[in-house]
Write a protein that holds these residues in place. Structure first.
Motif, PDB file in Angstrom:
ATOM      1  N   ILE A  98      44.439  36.014  41.365  1.00  0.00           N
ATOM      2  CA  ILE A  98      44.206  36.281  42.758  1.00  0.00           C
ATOM      3  C   ILE A  98      44.768  37.574  43.081  1.00  0.00           C
ATOM      4  O   ILE A  98      46.053  37.561  43.024  1.00  0.00           O
ATOM      5  CB  ILE A  98      44.487  35.130  43.560  1.00  0.00           C
ATOM      6  N   ASP A 100      46.740  40.249  45.547  1.00  0.00           N
ATOM      7  CA  ASP A 100      47.943  39.978  46.443  1.00  0.00           C
ATOM      8  C   ASP A 100      47.198  40.096  47.816  1.00  0.00           C
ATOM      9  O   ASP A 100      47.643  39.312  48.776  1.00  0.00           O
ATOM     10  CB  ASP A 100      48.879  41.077  46.620  1.00  0.00           C
ATOM     11  N   LYS A 104      45.330  33.530  51.472  1.00  0.00           N
ATOM     12  CA  LYS A 104      45.736  32.499  50.458  1.00  0.00           C
ATOM     13  C   LYS A 104      44.881  31.244  50.806  1.00  0.00           C
ATOM     14  O   LYS A 104      44.421  30.629  50.168  1.00  0.00           O
ATOM     15  CB  LYS A 104      47.122  32.384  50.384  1.00  0.00           C
ATOM     16  N   CYS A 125      46.583  29.586  38.282  1.00  0.00           N
ATOM     17  CA  CYS A 125      46.406  30.736  39.315  1.00  0.00           C
ATOM     18  C   CYS A 125      47.608  31.631  39.031  1.00  0.00           C
ATOM     19  O   CYS A 125      48.777  31.430  39.088  1.00  0.00           O
ATOM     20  CB  CYS A 125      46.366  30.205  40.733  1.00  0.00           C
ATOM     21  N   GLU A 127      49.011  35.617  40.650  1.00  0.00           N
ATOM     22  CA  GLU A 127      48.827  36.517  41.752  1.00  0.00           C
ATOM     23  C   GLU A 127      49.454  37.897  41.460  1.00  0.00           C
ATOM     24  O   GLU A 127      50.329  37.943  40.450  1.00  0.00           O
ATOM     25  CB  GLU A 127      49.446  36.003  42.913  1.00  0.00           C
ATOM     26  N   ASP A 226      51.079  41.863  50.452  1.00  0.00           N
ATOM     27  CA  ASP A 226      50.822  40.454  50.176  1.00  0.00           C
ATOM     28  C   ASP A 226      50.383  39.804  51.387  1.00  0.00           C
ATOM     29  O   ASP A 226      51.028  40.047  52.673  1.00  0.00           O
ATOM     30  CB  ASP A 226      52.125  39.730  49.606  1.00  0.00           C
TER      31      ASP A 226
END
Length: 300
Positions: A98, A100, A104, A125, A127, A226
């Motif tokens: 995933i 940044d 989320k 997962c 990131e 992020d």
């Protein structure tokens, strides 16, 4: 070829700071470790340790070698775990990367379709940055990458991008900021404190174009790679921030932030990138089928 037994002895000595303590930990003679460490140094052509009092400290070459050794033995542990877990035929594993910048909460919403499959599934997962995750996908360390852009076209690596959705994006803020800037929106945004994704994020360009089209210049008080960190600063009341409008309820519950207004023609686009044009991993099939926009296009 590098002797990994010699490397393992070096790794333990570096952790213990002493050949004697390393020998006790490994249950071998001090002379064995000392001899094999000398062979490794001879093969690499560099001294890996310097003497300091009764112990050893890493040389510059030793610190460099230790970084690689850490990665090698961490991968070895991961290999052992993966092989052990492969005996469980009833558990389906999906390794998802995933980027940044993806919200989320949106990643959770997309991946929740996978967790509802009628089989035992384990999500793993990771990131990271787009290029790093794409490289991991190419090396088959990942099954799929969720990102805000399609894979670039051209080159030797064959991956395929499936567009999962186009999520209308608005601006959110804590109640005090909403009360202050809602009247006269969007003109009220001129000079308003705003938190935005960095220019690495595809969404940032769309927001900049929208602001330019309405002739507004907010005060940008923070830029974030992020999205989770961006939302956290938004919850602290430091500025107005963008998020998908479909997540309004979750954003209010998680970040005490309400919608301030929509940004016309600005949307968060999400893609799933995989190694196969015809997806065979059942969990990725479910992920893509859950989106009405699913359509695979080739990319690097």
């Amino acid at each position: 070829m590098l002797n990994y037994k010699h490397l393992h002895y070096f790794w333990v000595v570096a952790q213990e700071g002493s050949i004697t303590r390393a020998a006790e930990r490994l249950g071998v003679a001090v002379q064995t470790i000392s001899g094999q460490l000398s062979l490794l140094e001879r093969q690499l052509g560099k001294a890996l340790f310097n003497s300091q009092g009764r112990g050893l400290v890493l040389s510059d070459a030793g610190r460099l070698a230790l970084g690689y050794a850490d990665q090698i033995f961490q991968l070895g542990d991961a290999l052992s775990e993966a092989v052990r877990n492969s005996d469980s035929e009833s558990t389906l594993r999906l390794r998802a990367g995933i980027t940044d910048g993806i919200p989320k909460l949106l990643a959770y919403r997309l991946l929740s379709s996978v967790t509802s499959m009628p089989v035992d599934i384990r999500l793993v997962c990771d990131e990271g940055e787009f290029e790093t995750l794409l490289a991991d996908l190419a090396l088959h360390r990942l099954d799929v990458v969720l990102t805000d852009r399609a894979a670039p076209v051209g080159g030797n690596l064959k991956v395929f991008s499936t567009r999962l959705g186009d999520f209308a994006t608005g601006l959110f803020a804590i109640p005090e900021l909403v009360d202050r800037y809602a009247p006269g929106f969007p003109n009220s945004l001129d000079g308003a404190p705003m938190l935005l994704p960095t220019r690495h994020n595809a969404l940032r360009g769309r927001i900049d174009r929208w602001l330019e089209s309405i002739g507004i210049r907010p005060k940008i008080v923070g830029e974030f790679e992020d999205s989770a960190l961006l939302n956290t600063f938004g919850r602290g009341g430091l500025g107005i921030f963008p998020a998908p409008l479909v997540l309004a309820d979750q954003i209010e519950a998680s970040f005490n932030a309400r919608p301030l207004g929509a940004m016309e023609a600005v949307s968060e686009q999400i893609y799933a990138i995989s190694n196969e044009r015809r997806i065979r991993h059942p969990a990725i099939e479910v992920l893509c089928a859950a989106s009405p926009l699913s359509a695979a296009t080739p990319g690097v």
